[in-house]
Write a protein that holds these residues in place. Sequence first.
Motif, PDB file in Angstrom:
ATOM      1  N   LEU A  14       0.837  -1.206   0.000  1.00  0.00           N
ATOM      2  CA  LEU A  14       0.000   0.000   0.000  1.00  0.00           C
ATOM      3  C   LEU A  14       0.869   1.252   0.000  1.00  0.00           C
ATOM      4  N   GLY A  15       1.930   1.216   0.795  1.00  0.00           N
ATOM      5  CA  GLY A  15       2.838   2.354   0.829  1.00  0.00           C
ATOM      6  C   GLY A  15       3.492   2.591  -0.519  1.00  0.00           C
TER       7      GLY A  15
ATOM      8  N   ALA B   8       2.208   1.916  -3.367  1.00  0.00           N
ATOM      9  CA  ALA B   8       1.207   2.473  -4.279  1.00  0.00           C
ATOM     10  C   ALA B   8       1.078   3.979  -4.059  1.00  0.00           C
ATOM     11  N   TYR B   9       1.119   4.393  -2.809  1.00  0.00           N
ATOM     12  CA  TYR B   9       1.090   5.829  -2.520  1.00  0.00           C
ATOM     13  C   TYR B   9       2.290   6.512  -3.170  1.00  0.00           C
ATOM     14  N   GLU B  10       3.429   5.914  -2.937  1.00  0.00           N
ATOM     15  CA  GLU B  10       4.684   6.479  -3.412  1.00  0.00           C
ATOM     16  C   GLU B  10       4.672   6.620  -4.935  1.00  0.00           C
ATOM     17  N   GLU B  11       4.170   5.573  -5.566  1.00  0.00           N
ATOM     18  CA  GLU B  11       4.168   5.589  -7.019  1.00  0.00           C
ATOM     19  C   GLU B  11       3.195   6.633  -7.545  1.00  0.00           C
ATOM     20  N   HIS B  12       2.069   6.744  -6.874  1.00  0.00           N
ATOM     21  CA  HIS B  12       1.040   7.677  -7.327  1.00  0.00           C
ATOM     22  C   HIS B  12       1.533   9.110  -7.258  1.00  0.00           C
ATOM     23  N   TYR B  13       2.162   9.445  -6.157  1.00  0.00           N
ATOM     24  CA  TYR B  13       2.654  10.805  -5.989  1.00  0.00           C
ATOM     25  C   TYR B  13       4.110  10.915  -6.416  1.00  0.00           C
TER      26      TYR B  13
ATOM     27  N   GLY C  57       4.371   1.798   5.359  1.00  0.00           N
ATOM     28  CA  GLY C  57       5.118   0.995   4.395  1.00  0.00           C
ATOM     29  C   GLY C  57       6.615   1.178   4.550  1.00  0.00           C
TER      30      GLY C  57
ATOM     31  N   PRO D  40      -0.302  13.731  -9.194  1.00  0.00           N
ATOM     32  CA  PRO D  40      -0.331  12.329  -9.608  1.00  0.00           C
ATOM     33  C   PRO D  40       0.180  12.176 -11.031  1.00  0.00           C
TER      34      PRO D  40
ATOM     35  N   PHE E 238      -7.761   9.040  -2.254  1.00  0.00           N
ATOM     36  CA  PHE E 238      -6.765   8.031  -2.610  1.00  0.00           C
ATOM     37  C   PHE E 238      -5.977   7.673  -1.354  1.00  0.00           C
ATOM     38  N   LEU E 239      -5.124   6.697  -1.481  1.00  0.00           N
ATOM     39  CA  LEU E 239      -4.297   6.248  -0.369  1.00  0.00           C
ATOM     40  C   LEU E 239      -3.548   7.429   0.232  1.00  0.00           C
ATOM     41  N   GLY E 240      -3.394   7.418   1.539  1.00  0.00           N
ATOM     42  CA  GLY E 240      -2.853   8.572   2.251  1.00  0.00           C
ATOM     43  C   GLY E 240      -1.430   8.384   2.732  1.00  0.00           C
TER      44      GLY E 240
ATOM     45  N   ARG F  98      -5.628   0.752  -4.404  1.00  0.00           N
ATOM     46  CA  ARG F  98      -4.263   0.392  -4.792  1.00  0.00           C
ATOM     47  C   ARG F  98      -4.234  -0.182  -6.201  1.00  0.00           C
TER      48      ARG F  98
ATOM     49  N   PHE G 262       7.348  10.802  -6.081  1.00  0.00           N
ATOM     50  CA  PHE G 262       8.374  11.767  -5.748  1.00  0.00           C
ATOM     51  C   PHE G 262       9.659  11.112  -5.258  1.00  0.00           C
ATOM     52  N   THR G 263       9.592   9.877  -4.837  1.00  0.00           N
ATOM     53  CA  THR G 263      10.749   9.283  -4.188  1.00  0.00           C
ATOM     54  C   THR G 263      11.987   9.276  -5.058  1.00  0.00           C
TER      55      THR G 263
ATOM     56  N   LEU H 108      -0.136   5.594   5.132  1.00  0.00           N
ATOM     57  CA  LEU H 108       0.223   4.297   4.563  1.00  0.00           C
ATOM     58  C   LEU H 108       1.652   4.313   4.065  1.00  0.00           C
ATOM     59  N   PHE H 109       2.048   5.446   3.536  1.00  0.00           N
ATOM     60  CA  PHE H 109       3.428   5.604   3.083  1.00  0.00           C
ATOM     61  C   PHE H 109       4.390   5.431   4.258  1.00  0.00           C
TER      62      PHE H 109
END
Lengths: 259, 259
Positions: free
Chosen positions: A80-81, A83-88, B81, A257, B72-74, B27, A90-91, B77-78
């Motif tokens: 889940l983390g 997916a968040y990372e990928e969506h936003y 993760g 996104p 969306f995922l928050g 996700r 920025f990493t 969760l990041f």
Amino acid sequence: MDVRADQAIAKRARGLDRAFEILDYLRLRREAANPNEIASQIGAPRSSVYELVGLLLRQGILEHVDGEGRVFLGRKLFFLGNAYEEHYDFTRECDRVLEGLATETRETAQFCMLDGNKYVVVRMREGARPFRISSDIGQPVPIPWTASGRLLVGDMTDAEIVELIPREDFRLPDGSWLDPTAFIAEARTAAHAGVFTFDSIVDSFTHCFAVAIAGMGRRCIATLCLVAPRDDGVRNRDRYIDALKAAAVRLGSIGVPKP
Amino acid sequence: MDVRADQAIAKRARGLDRAFEILDYLRLRREAANPNEIASQIGAPRSSVYELVGLLLRQGILEHVDGEGRVFLGRKLFFLGNAYEEHYDFTRECDRVLEGLATETRETAQFCMLDGNKYVVVRMREGARPFRISSDIGQPVPIPWTASGRLLVGDMTDAEIVELIPREDFRLPDGSWLDPTAFIAEARTAAHAGVFTFDSIVDSFTHCFAVAIAGMGRRCIATLCLVAPRDDGVRNRDRYIDALKAAAVRLGSIGVPKP
DNA sequence: TGTGTATGTCTGTAATAGCAGACATCACAA
DNA sequence: TTGTGATGTCTGCTATTACAGACATACACA
């Protein structure tokens, strides 16, 4: 024995809230624990925690970590983390930017955000010094203790700021009291300039530089920071601020996104 | 006695389970949605979803993404993760290893795990070819469709395997039926050798190589893979397997919590 | 031996959470 | 205008759940 004397009647907590209490406890503890210990540490009924832990294990949100009893955050949270990372997204770019900052300035560079009502360092690149300066990733720190904190609350109203930050967080590590009004004034200045710097108030030898990174809707959703020894900080002030601002521009599309 | 009349009685679902259904839906969808749509897509009562989304928003597990309604995922969760990732400390070394594999072989290298009863690519490094081969990160794929799948279930009993994998997942993309018994036989061979290779059954032009990565307790908890064009795969078979095995050794301590 | 603490399981029950469904908007097309 | 669908809010009912607390076990240590 566990009756909150002063407060109202002990309300029956919602399972969902308790569940995330458990997850957060494990996150901050950074180590596995058995349900019994979790219950006593977060002050929840043992039977409830046992049941919730069971449910979370079934979901893969928690995982058994050793032969017996102890559990820790599970793989599903990792997914889940991600997916968040990928969506936003920025990493990846963020790490590159931190790398560049650390190389260019030889100082420790950090990417910071709010986690609820605390400040946390999300990613970090240590500087190239004999004695490197660093912080713990993901450890919650009171917002008023940090330069970034001024920027991160800069777009809230006074009332929102006061409501967000726990009152005790204005008590600084050295025991002194930071007046919320003074803090808010600093936040206003910082928000306007997009930058805030000061001699750190969590130690006696660093100077901190923070610049704001704005997301889609104008808000400051993260900061880029440099942590330097005080004399270096003073000496290179303008150069460091320029480097941070340039880096922030590179991260400008953060929070948008992916197409 | 548990009357498991699956579809007969419309059972009232537990909030926690519904909550994670919502998270998983978002996700996999990889995009924000409003509660109304979530409800209809996962087949849950609208009023329940509205309430749960509200709770999850308060927790920072979900986030409002645009002006109105869509979530969306928050960020929480990041953070959770990240805590998982840090605890089982494999990402950094994993990326280095994939980099090395991709450079050495010029083929696409992947790190794969099970997510519940599906196979997913967790991290990937594309090979150095004019036409690169790649997959989606985090997309669930039926276990029997993949070389890694053989290894990832290799330490389960026959019964566990049959119970884990949905029956329809033995229907291959080309419409043919893979007999579970045959699949299990392959899994046994793979587990014994620690490696499995085959012409991919999800397309007609790749050959897949997978080696097992064992965690603390002997189990295969992840795999390293190379995806090559078929002729290259055949030509370099031994070399690729050696490269993978060497890389797997480097990741050997995976799954061991940091000291 | 007993006594205390840490651990996990199981039960009954009051409180409440999940649900059905009514209601209210808004947008847009006919 | 009316109609239709998508969206969000609100209410009351009752099946479920979060909880208290009893019970069981294992291991200390005196």
